[in-house]
Design a protein around this motif. Structure first.
Motif, PDB file in Angstrom:
ATOM      1  N   PHE A  33       0.870  -1.180   0.000  1.00 42.70           N
ATOM      2  CA  PHE A  33       0.000   0.000   0.000  1.00 42.70           C
ATOM      3  C   PHE A  33       0.903   1.224   0.000  1.00 42.70           C
ATOM      4  O   PHE A  33       1.757   1.345   0.886  1.00 42.70           O
ATOM      5  CB  PHE A  33      -0.852   0.041   1.276  1.00 42.70           C
ATOM      6  CG  PHE A  33      -1.976  -0.955   1.292  1.00 42.70           C
ATOM      7  CD1 PHE A  33      -3.249  -0.580   0.925  1.00 42.70           C
ATOM      8  CD2 PHE A  33      -1.745  -2.276   1.683  1.00 42.70           C
ATOM      9  CE1 PHE A  33      -4.286  -1.501   0.937  1.00 42.70           C
ATOM     10  CE2 PHE A  33      -2.779  -3.199   1.697  1.00 42.70           C
ATOM     11  CZ  PHE A  33      -4.046  -2.813   1.324  1.00 42.70           C
ATOM     12  N   HIS A  34       0.734   2.122  -0.961  1.00 38.97           N
ATOM     13  CA  HIS A  34       1.501   3.360  -0.946  1.00 38.97           C
ATOM     14  C   HIS A  34       0.656   4.433  -0.263  1.00 38.97           C
ATOM     15  O   HIS A  34      -0.474   4.726  -0.679  1.00 38.97           O
ATOM     16  CB  HIS A  34       1.864   3.786  -2.370  1.00 38.97           C
ATOM     17  CG  HIS A  34       2.784   4.967  -2.425  1.00 38.97           C
ATOM     18  ND1 HIS A  34       4.138   4.870  -2.212  1.00 38.97           N
ATOM     19  CD2 HIS A  34       2.541   6.275  -2.652  1.00 38.97           C
ATOM     20  CE1 HIS A  34       4.695   6.065  -2.324  1.00 38.97           C
ATOM     21  NE2 HIS A  34       3.738   6.946  -2.574  1.00 38.97           N
ATOM     22  N   ILE A  35       1.212   5.021   0.802  1.00 41.17           N
ATOM     23  CA  ILE A  35       0.464   5.935   1.665  1.00 41.17           C
ATOM     24  C   ILE A  35       1.152   7.299   1.627  1.00 41.17           C
ATOM     25  O   ILE A  35       2.279   7.426   2.105  1.00 41.17           O
ATOM     26  CB  ILE A  35       0.478   5.418   3.123  1.00 41.17           C
ATOM     27  CG1 ILE A  35       0.063   3.936   3.217  1.00 41.17           C
ATOM     28  CG2 ILE A  35      -0.315   6.312   4.044  1.00 41.17           C
ATOM     29  CD1 ILE A  35      -1.399   3.688   3.247  1.00 41.17           C
ATOM     30  N   ASP A  36       0.494   8.303   1.071  1.00 38.50           N
ATOM     31  CA  ASP A  36       1.086   9.630   0.900  1.00 38.50           C
ATOM     32  C   ASP A  36       0.656  10.567   2.025  1.00 38.50           C
ATOM     33  O   ASP A  36      -0.525  10.878   2.161  1.00 38.50           O
ATOM     34  CB  ASP A  36       0.610  10.233  -0.432  1.00 38.50           C
ATOM     35  CG  ASP A  36       1.250   9.536  -1.623  1.00 38.50           C
ATOM     36  OD1 ASP A  36       2.486   9.449  -1.662  1.00 38.50           O
ATOM     37  OD2 ASP A  36       0.495   9.079  -2.505  1.00 38.50           O
ATOM     38  N   VAL A  37       1.638  11.029   2.788  1.00 38.74           N
ATOM     39  CA  VAL A  37       1.350  11.960   3.887  1.00 38.74           C
ATOM     40  C   VAL A  37       1.862  13.349   3.499  1.00 38.74           C
ATOM     41  O   VAL A  37       3.052  13.517   3.216  1.00 38.74           O
ATOM     42  CB  VAL A  37       2.018  11.479   5.195  1.00 38.74           C
ATOM     43  CG1 VAL A  37       1.745  12.465   6.327  1.00 38.74           C
ATOM     44  CG2 VAL A  37       1.529  10.084   5.562  1.00 38.74           C
ATOM     45  N   VAL A  66       5.087   4.058   3.365  1.00 40.40           N
ATOM     46  CA  VAL A  66       4.633   5.409   3.713  1.00 40.40           C
ATOM     47  C   VAL A  66       5.608   6.452   3.163  1.00 40.40           C
ATOM     48  O   VAL A  66       6.810   6.398   3.450  1.00 40.40           O
ATOM     49  CB  VAL A  66       4.462   5.548   5.249  1.00 40.40           C
ATOM     50  CG1 VAL A  66       4.033   6.966   5.611  1.00 40.40           C
ATOM     51  CG2 VAL A  66       3.434   4.528   5.756  1.00 40.40           C
ATOM     52  N   HIS A  67       5.083   7.370   2.380  1.00 42.00           N
ATOM     53  CA  HIS A  67       5.852   8.419   1.700  1.00 42.00           C
ATOM     54  C   HIS A  67       5.548   9.741   2.392  1.00 42.00           C
ATOM     55  O   HIS A  67       4.445  10.278   2.252  1.00 42.00           O
ATOM     56  CB  HIS A  67       5.423   8.426   0.219  1.00 42.00           C
ATOM     57  CG  HIS A  67       6.025   9.520  -0.598  1.00 42.00           C
ATOM     58  ND1 HIS A  67       5.530   9.857  -1.840  1.00 42.00           N
ATOM     59  CD2 HIS A  67       7.072  10.363  -0.385  1.00 42.00           C
ATOM     60  CE1 HIS A  67       6.252  10.844  -2.345  1.00 42.00           C
ATOM     61  NE2 HIS A  67       7.187  11.176  -1.475  1.00 42.00           N
ATOM     62  N   LEU A  68       6.530  10.251   3.141  1.00 41.07           N
ATOM     63  CA  LEU A  68       6.315  11.492   3.893  1.00 41.07           C
ATOM     64  C   LEU A  68       6.685  12.705   3.059  1.00 41.07           C
ATOM     65  O   LEU A  68       7.857  12.904   2.730  1.00 41.07           O
ATOM     66  CB  LEU A  68       7.164  11.482   5.173  1.00 41.07           C
ATOM     67  CG  LEU A  68       6.894  10.352   6.158  1.00 41.07           C
ATOM     68  CD1 LEU A  68       7.731  10.550   7.420  1.00 41.07           C
ATOM     69  CD2 LEU A  68       5.417  10.267   6.505  1.00 41.07           C
ATOM     70  N   MET A  69       5.697  13.513   2.740  1.00 43.15           N
ATOM     71  CA  MET A  69       5.945  14.795   2.078  1.00 43.15           C
ATOM     72  C   MET A  69       5.715  15.871   3.119  1.00 43.15           C
ATOM     73  O   MET A  69       4.751  16.646   3.060  1.00 43.15           O
ATOM     74  CB  MET A  69       5.008  14.941   0.870  1.00 43.15           C
ATOM     75  CG  MET A  69       5.467  14.093  -0.309  1.00 43.15           C
ATOM     76  SD  MET A  69       4.127  13.773  -1.470  1.00 43.15           S
ATOM     77  CE  MET A  69       3.422  12.322  -0.703  1.00 43.15           C
ATOM     78  N   ILE A  70       6.601  15.857   4.139  1.00 43.28           N
ATOM     79  CA  ILE A  70       6.452  16.770   5.278  1.00 43.28           C
ATOM     80  C   ILE A  70       7.821  17.333   5.643  1.00 43.28           C
ATOM     81  O   ILE A  70       8.845  16.696   5.386  1.00 43.28           O
ATOM     82  CB  ILE A  70       5.840  16.049   6.513  1.00 43.28           C
ATOM     83  CG1 ILE A  70       6.769  14.944   7.063  1.00 43.28           C
ATOM     84  CG2 ILE A  70       4.491  15.421   6.163  1.00 43.28           C
ATOM     85  CD1 ILE A  70       6.277  14.302   8.361  1.00 43.28           C
ATOM     86  N   ILE A 175       9.152   4.251  -8.538  1.00 47.25           N
ATOM     87  CA  ILE A 175       8.765   5.415  -9.336  1.00 47.25           C
ATOM     88  C   ILE A 175       7.365   5.847  -8.923  1.00 47.25           C
ATOM     89  O   ILE A 175       6.438   5.029  -8.851  1.00 47.25           O
ATOM     90  CB  ILE A 175       8.785   5.097 -10.855  1.00 47.25           C
ATOM     91  CG1 ILE A 175      10.140   4.518 -11.274  1.00 47.25           C
ATOM     92  CG2 ILE A 175       8.431   6.355 -11.658  1.00 47.25           C
ATOM     93  CD1 ILE A 175      11.316   5.462 -11.212  1.00 47.25           C
ATOM     94  N   ASP A 176       7.239   7.142  -8.650  1.00 47.94           N
ATOM     95  CA  ASP A 176       5.999   7.662  -8.069  1.00 47.94           C
ATOM     96  C   ASP A 176       5.473   8.851  -8.872  1.00 47.94           C
ATOM     97  O   ASP A 176       6.058   9.940  -8.836  1.00 47.94           O
ATOM     98  CB  ASP A 176       6.283   8.074  -6.616  1.00 47.94           C
ATOM     99  CG  ASP A 176       5.017   8.410  -5.860  1.00 47.94           C
ATOM    100  OD1 ASP A 176       3.915   8.257  -6.420  1.00 47.94           O
ATOM    101  OD2 ASP A 176       5.137   8.841  -4.698  1.00 47.94           O
ATOM    102  N   GLY A 177       4.371   8.633  -9.584  1.00 49.18           N
ATOM    103  CA  GLY A 177       3.690   9.718 -10.306  1.00 49.18           C
ATOM    104  C   GLY A 177       3.553   9.424 -11.783  1.00 49.18           C
ATOM    105  O   GLY A 177       4.532   9.147 -12.473  1.00 49.18           O
TER     106      GLY A 177
HETATM  107 ZN    ZN Z   1       3.858   9.017  -3.101  1.00 43.02          ZN
END
Ligand code: ZN
Ligand code: DX5
Length: 222
Positions: A33-37, A66-70, A175-177
């Motif tokens: 599961f890819h989880i975008d924060v 879990v992908h942290l964009m913080i 790869i993401d996006g």
């Molecule tokens: Zn992501």
């Protein structure tokens, strides 16, 4: 493990009926599961936080990536472990002391990833590549699902693959996006190991089948 690994992005799921989408992923050929924060500071959008991730973890039968964009992600490493993250990625651009943050993630027993924005050159990872389990290479500017794929990602992916091999690192390339039926085959050819897919999966008429089509593109084992 059978590659490529497929990580559907929960950001594109139906939040009013999240359980159904989680079960769909459980029953599909997806691997993670890819989880975008998102915090509204590092990126111009806010997604969701700990209570939602905990709820997902309670029914998910596959690892949470879990992908942290913080900003200052080092403040929350233990919290993400508590809600069930197995792979935790922080942004290169958000970490002044990246090495320390990576080791803090590993000390909690999680796999450690580094995400890079489209403008960040791969060579900046040279002195961390042996310490990390995953590079999350952004192929769109982070913040939103459903954006257009940035073409230079293919070259960046090959460059990263060469660097990983030169350093005999076990690091995976994610790869993401903008991953879809057009971009995915070329990404696999360039050395990608993990494909994140949000819009392509959830906007399709049969998400389970879309996941299977990505999984069976170019299977190989490691
Ligand atoms: Zn992501
Ligand atoms: C973007 C997120 C992605 C996003 C991908 O900031 O990190 O994970 O959900 O979405 P698609 O596959 O729709 O480009």
């Amino acid at each position: 493990m059978n590659f490529p690994l497929i990580a559907p992005s929960v950001l594109s799921a139906n939040f009013a009926n999240l359980g159904t989408d989680i079960q769909m992923i459980n029953n599909s050929e997806a691997d993670w599961f890819h989880i975008d924060v998102m915090d509204g500071v590092f990126v111009p959008n806010i997604s969701f936080g700990f209570p939602v991730i905990k709820a997902i973890q309670q029914i998910a039968t596959k690892p949470l990536d879990v992908h942290l964009m913080i900003v200052q992600p080092e403040r929350y490493i233990k919290d993400f472990k508590m809600v069930g993250a197995e792979i935790l990625s922080v942004h290169y651009e958000a970490c002044t002391h990246l090495h320390r943050t990576i080791y803090a993630i590993k000390e909690e027993g999680m796999k450690a990833g580094v995400a890079i924005n489209p403008h960040t050159p791969v060579h900046l990872l040279k002195d961390i590549i042996q310490d990390i389990d995953l590079v999350c290479m952004m192929s769109v500017n982070p913040g939103f699902g459903g954006q257009k794929f940035i073409e230079q990602t293919y070259r960046k992916c090959s460059d990263l693959k060469a660097m990983i091999e030169a350093h005999q690192s076990h690091c995976l390339i994610e790869i993401d996006g903008g991953v879809n039926e057009h971009t995915a085959p070329k990404l696999l050819e360039a050395g990608a190991d993990v494909l994140v897919a949000g819009n392509y999966v959830f906007a399709s008429s049969n998400p389970t089948q879309t996941i299977a089509s990505l999984k069976n593109l170019n299977a190989y084992t490691k």
